[in-house]
Design an enzyme around this catalytic site. Structure first.
Site, PDB file in Angstrom:
ATOM      1  N   ASP A  59       0.817  -1.204   0.000  1.00  0.00           N
ATOM      2  CA  ASP A  59       0.000   0.000   0.000  1.00  0.00           C
ATOM      3  C   ASP A  59       0.857   1.263   0.000  1.00  0.00           C
ATOM      4  OD1 ASP A  59      -1.977   1.918   0.423  1.00  0.00           O
ATOM      5  OD2 ASP A  59      -2.144   1.480   2.567  1.00  0.00           O
ATOM      6  N   ASP A 246      -2.064   5.776  -5.126  1.00  0.00           N
ATOM      7  CA  ASP A 246      -2.355   4.946  -3.960  1.00  0.00           C
ATOM      8  C   ASP A 246      -2.741   3.528  -4.375  1.00  0.00           C
ATOM      9  OD1 ASP A 246      -3.163   3.839  -1.587  1.00  0.00           O
ATOM     10  OD2 ASP A 246      -4.641   5.380  -1.091  1.00  0.00           O
TER      11      ASP A 246
END
Length: 361
Positions: A59, A246
């Site tokens: 992430d 992201d």
């Protein structure tokens, strides 16, 4: 250059074959692809000695590593349904015990810090501090295919100032360059085109042309300036705006006014925040073009519309990947998640503080 082939899974993220010899920074680690709904992506790591294996979401929107703890709350069904770290069985475990919590929009994840050897792509990161999760929020992670999250943002967004895994990899000389990159396969029909996280560089064989770079404007998230967004005769982000790349977010998010303009052009219904579109009209919906460093990066409706089958007959329901972004300490920013990053190969360069994009093959 090291590679971890990533599995795809549903929302928030089998065996692993290792061809690695210590000191050889060009070895490749491959993991068979599981493609589930073109949403989020996970890979396998291990913690401790002997190794305890976990599936983690890589992430870029966070900077901490956490996995469920064997000491989690017995009433926490999310923890009980995933693999759990047992520090008592690891010879390399170093106690820490500092309490931590991470705020998510759907609740708080909490636990305590521990330190151990973490193995990523065949590389042993020694003295890596991470979170043992004791309580996980609601059912947010209950149905996730991954056990934990491995954050790849900058150190200054790390909870409690814990050194992130990739930063430790760089400091311990385990990668050839302070660069990593993602190829996120979006082809549900071709399981051979494996998604991959590359540690230490990029692979030009996975993208077309040259990478277009944008400079990081704030070293926390992978944040940069976007020139503008074009949709037919509408221009959004008119004077430039801030955006982040992201990999932990499956969709696309932006300011309410911009999202409202996009929604008004494509929606047939809006219910509980879900913007439905006509499945038969996808090919007629407009492109949305993001301009980065003066160059256009086009998303077609096939890129930004999510199609789901809702019954055994295969009846489709179609909805927009665009949603309203949450407020952050830097204001409301555009968030380019997997709907964008799957279309464009993305390089994250910590050495030069920049992000590179190129059309994915």
């Amino acid at each position: 250059v090291l590679r971890i082939l990533l599995h795809k899974t549903s929302s928030a993220r089998k065996s692993i074959g290792i061809d690695y010899r210590q000191g050889n920074l060009t070895s490749i680690v491959r993991e068979p692809l599981l493609n589930f709904r073109n949403a989020q992506y996970y890979g396998v790591i291990s913690i401790g000695t002997p190794r305890q294996r976990f599936k983690v979401l890589f992430d870029t929107g966070s900077a901490n590593l956490w996995v469920p703890s064997v000491h989690c709350n017995l009433e926490d069904i999310t923890c009980l349904s995933h693999r759990k770290y047992n520090n008592r069985t690891s010879r390399t475990y170093i106690p820490n015990g500092t309490l931590f919590d991470i705020q998510y929009e759907y609740g708080t994840l909490s636990g305590y810090l521990s330190t151990d050897v973490v193995n990523v792509a065949g590389l042993n990161i020694i003295n890596q501090t991470f979170g043992e999760a004791i309580n996980e929020p609601g059912i947010a992670f209950l149905y996730a295919k991954f056990d934990g999250i491995l954050g790849m943002g900058y150190p200054n967004i790390s909870i409690l100032g814990v050194t992130p895994v990739f930063t430790n990899m760089v400091q311990q000389g385990l990668v050839s360059s302070p660069i990593f990159s993602f190829y996120l396969n979006r082809n549900l029909l071709d399981s051979s085109a494996g998604s991959v996280l590359i540690l230490g560089g990029s692979d030009p064989a996975l993208y077309d042309g040259e990478l277009t770079y944008v400079n990081v404007t704030h070293k926390g998230y992978w944040q940069f300036t976007m020139d503008k967004i074009q949709m037919e005769n509408e221009t959004l982000c008119v004077n430039g705006c801030q955006a982040i790349a992201d990999t932990g977010f499956s969709r696309l998010a932006g300011p309410p006014t911009d999202i409202a303009i996009i929604t008004s052009r494509i929606a047939i219904d809006d219910f509980n925040g879900v913007v439905y579109v006509d499945c038969d009209q996808i090919s007629n919906l407009p492109n949305v073009t993001f301009f980065l460093s003066g160059k256009p990066f086009v998303l077609t409706a096939e890129d930004y519309i999510i199609v789901r089958k809702i019954d055994k007959k295969g009846t489709p329901v179609c909805y927009s990947a665009f949603e309203i972004a949450a407020q952050s300490e830097f204001g409301i920013m555009w968030v380019l998640g997997d709907s964008f990053l799957g279309r464009y190969y993305t390089e994250f360069d910590m050495g030069n503080d920049r992000v590179g994009f190129a059309p994915a093959k």
